[in-house]
Design a protein around this motif. Structure first.
Motif, mmCIF file in Angstrom:
data_model
loop_
_atom_site.group_PDB
_atom_site.id
_atom_site.type_symbol
_atom_site.label_atom_id
_atom_site.label_comp_id
_atom_site.label_asym_id
_atom_site.label_seq_id
_atom_site.Cartn_x
_atom_site.Cartn_y
_atom_site.Cartn_z
ATOM 1 N N ASP A 206 40.397 51.361 51.816
ATOM 2 C CA ASP A 206 40.157 50.706 53.107
ATOM 3 C C ASP A 206 41.380 49.864 53.479
ATOM 4 O O ASP A 206 41.821 49.026 52.698
ATOM 5 C CB ASP A 206 38.916 49.833 52.981
ATOM 6 N N LYS B 278 42.028 36.509 43.841
ATOM 7 C CA LYS B 278 41.843 37.851 43.284
ATOM 8 C C LYS B 278 41.261 37.768 41.881
ATOM 9 O O LYS B 278 41.262 36.707 41.268
ATOM 10 C CB LYS B 278 43.154 38.641 43.311
ATOM 11 N N ASN C 285 44.378 43.571 50.899
ATOM 12 C CA ASN C 285 43.729 44.873 50.753
ATOM 13 C C ASN C 285 44.379 45.633 49.600
ATOM 14 O O ASN C 285 45.246 45.104 48.902
ATOM 15 C CB ASN C 285 43.789 45.659 52.084
ATOM 16 N N VAL D 52 34.504 37.944 45.478
ATOM 17 C CA VAL D 52 33.674 39.158 45.540
ATOM 18 C C VAL D 52 34.354 40.185 46.453
ATOM 19 O O VAL D 52 34.471 41.366 46.118
ATOM 20 C CB VAL D 52 32.246 38.828 46.040
ATOM 21 N N GLU D 53 34.850 39.714 47.603
ATOM 22 C CA GLU D 53 35.548 40.627 48.518
ATOM 23 C C GLU D 53 36.830 41.163 47.884
ATOM 24 O O GLU D 53 37.116 42.362 47.924
ATOM 25 C CB GLU D 53 35.886 39.928 49.838
ATOM 26 N N LYS E 65 37.583 41.579 44.801
ATOM 27 C CA LYS E 65 37.262 42.561 43.748
ATOM 28 C C LYS E 65 36.966 43.917 44.355
ATOM 29 O O LYS E 65 37.398 44.950 43.844
ATOM 30 C CB LYS E 65 36.038 42.109 42.941
ATOM 31 N N SER E 66 36.228 43.907 45.449
ATOM 32 C CA SER E 66 35.837 45.191 46.058
ATOM 33 C C SER E 66 37.042 45.897 46.671
ATOM 34 O O SER E 66 37.023 47.097 46.880
ATOM 35 C CB SER E 66 34.763 44.962 47.120
ATOM 36 N N ARG E 67 38.090 45.126 46.958
ATOM 37 C CA ARG E 67 39.276 45.713 47.604
ATOM 38 C C ARG E 67 40.376 46.114 46.639
ATOM 39 O O ARG E 67 41.399 46.653 47.059
ATOM 40 C CB ARG E 67 39.874 44.712 48.599
ATOM 41 N N LYS F 212 42.581 51.164 42.902
ATOM 42 C CA LYS F 212 42.281 51.675 41.570
ATOM 43 C C LYS F 212 42.771 53.094 41.392
ATOM 44 O O LYS F 212 43.114 53.771 42.358
ATOM 45 C CB LYS F 212 40.795 51.548 41.256
ATOM 46 N N ASN G 266 43.091 45.106 35.563
ATOM 47 C CA ASN G 266 41.978 45.589 36.382
ATOM 48 C C ASN G 266 42.239 47.030 36.825
ATOM 49 O O ASN G 266 41.315 47.781 37.112
ATOM 50 C CB ASN G 266 41.790 44.687 37.605
#
Length: 432
Positions: free
Chosen positions: A24, A156, A220, A245-246, A248-250, A253, A279
């Motif tokens: 994203d 982060k 991002n 939380v945001e 981590k989701s971004r 990977k 990570n």
């Protein structure tokens, strides 16, 4: 070396394919302008009075737009008739010396000339309190004497522990503003208790020091700013928890769960505190963090120029190259481990003469029956995971993945006369 060459001579290096992984890409178009608006809309500037000396704490990580954000914050403070100055806020980085820390800022484009404000760098700290467990709480002496303190950082996931607060404004206050002694104190009891100690220290500092607000940034997966929030001191902890939380989701990977061999071209402190972000690699320097892919063997090939010889993280890999070892400044690298107490990453990984043999060594030891089936992934570094290379054995899986686009036909990795990977026609000794 001839024995090692003999052992590795028949080990195949698989054919590779270029792919693009899609994440994203939410982004803030004019980040400096957006910060200027936030600063005035949030009402925090009212807390800064004309004539005040204001310390602006800036860290060492490669944060997107950091020079611009720093300048925007300084300008807003000047517009209030106050006198801002910059304090390097980076624990023990830059070899834990005042000059070294000023140099780290210079690398980020932050100089007295470009910012129009003085940089006051010193490793001198004062103890302002103790935690109930006896840990001392230190703060940069110069910052402690200011009338107001502002902290800028990215939020982060941390690389060595898990908690509701990991890497962000709170950690910057507890560890960055505490300089080498504060970083050392905070790490003293180990990462096992970091999730409690960081917020506890930061809260004492927010309570006892004139910290007025924090500029919290979220990036991002492409290392671009996607959220900017100006947090009054009282809101930092609660809001940072949500921003984490945001963040981590971004996180970018590797979109494959199991990898036999992961090849990383560059590690460095400007990429991650750990040289490469655990990570992303799934390899952590402590047992207190987890997540990411299952990687059997990991190879790191080179250091970024920006890391100034600090090779922290190389020990987390299985193999490295003589080239990386030759560039390593052991003093800087070991100072890092002695401050953080995590010394496994500062060991030197098993060293091969060049990229060619380091990669072969990883293939040989990745515990598969048929070497030609090796699931190999190669990345430039853990910040750049948009375009990566995978071995042909991962192609079928890549084709099935909705967020992967295949960019090339299979090809052989090219090595130069020294046995190092040729980067798109350039020898690997030059940094793209």
């Amino acid at each position: 070396m001839s024995v090692l060459r003999e052992l590795l001579k028949d080990i195949p290096i698989p054919q590779m394919v270029k792919i693009r992984q899609k994440f994203d890409r939410a982004i803030i178009e004019n980040p400096e302008e957006a910060l200027a608006k936030e600063l005035s809309a949030s009402g925090v500037m009212e807390t800064i009075q004309p004539g005040q000396q204001v310390a602006v704490a800036v860290g060492s990580r490669g944060i997107a737009n950091i020079a611009g954000f720093t300048k925007t914050t300084l300008d807003a403070i000047k517009a209030r008739g106050a006198h801002p100055f910059i304090v390097p806020c980076m624990g023990s980085h830059g070899g834990a010396t005042a000059e070294g820390q000023t140099e780290v800022l210079e690398h980020l484009g932050i100089t007295e000339a470009s910012m129009g404000a003085p940089i006051r760098s010193s490793m001198d700290v004062v103890e302002i309190d103790k935690l109930p467990n006896g840990l001392p709480v230190y703060v940069d002496r110069i910052a402690s004497e200011a009338d107001a303190i502002v902290v800028i950082n990215r939020v982060k996931p941390h690389t060595a522990f898990r908690g509701r607060i990991e890497s962000g404004i709170m950690k910057m206050i507890a560890i960055g503003l505490g300089k080498q002694k504060g970083a050392e104190a905070c790490h003293q009891l180990g990462f096992k208790y970091m999730a409690e100690n960081v917020p506890a220290m930061a809260n004492i500092m927010i309570d006892k020091l004139p910290i007025v607000f924090g500029v919290a940034l979220v990036e991002n997966a492409y290392d671009e700013t996607c959220r900017i929030e100006v947090l009054p001191a009282a809101d930092i902890e609660a809001r940072e928890e949500e921003l984490l939380v945001e963040a981590k989701s971004r996180l970018p990977k590797i979109l494959f769960d199991q990898v036999d061999v992961l090849v990383i071209d560059y590690i460095g402190k400007n990429i991650s505190g750990d040289g490469m972000d655990p990570n992303v690699t799934g390899r952590y320097p402590t047992p207190y963090a987890h997540g990411g892919p299952d990687v059997s063997k990991m190879v790191v090939l080179d250091l970024t120029p920006e890391t100034k010889g600090n090779a922290n993280g190389v020990g987390t890999a299985d193999f490295t190259t003589q080239r990386l070892v030759d560039k390593t400044n052991l003093t800087f690298t070991y100072a890092n481990g002695l401050t953080s107490t995590v010394c496994a990453p500062t060991k030197i990984a098993t060293t091969l003469e060049n990229d060619f043999y380091a990669i072969k060594a990883a293939v040989k030891t990745c515990n598969i029956l048929d070497y030609t089936t090796c699931r190999l992934v190669r990345i430039q570094d853990t910040l750049h995971l948009g375009e990566i290379e995978i071995s042909v054995n991962l192609l079928e899986e890549a084709r099935q993945h909705p967020d992967i686009e295949i960019l090339s036909e299979p090809y052989e990795l090219q090595f130069d006369a020294e046995g190092n990977i040729v980067h798109d026609g350039k020898a690997s000794s030059s940094h793209h």
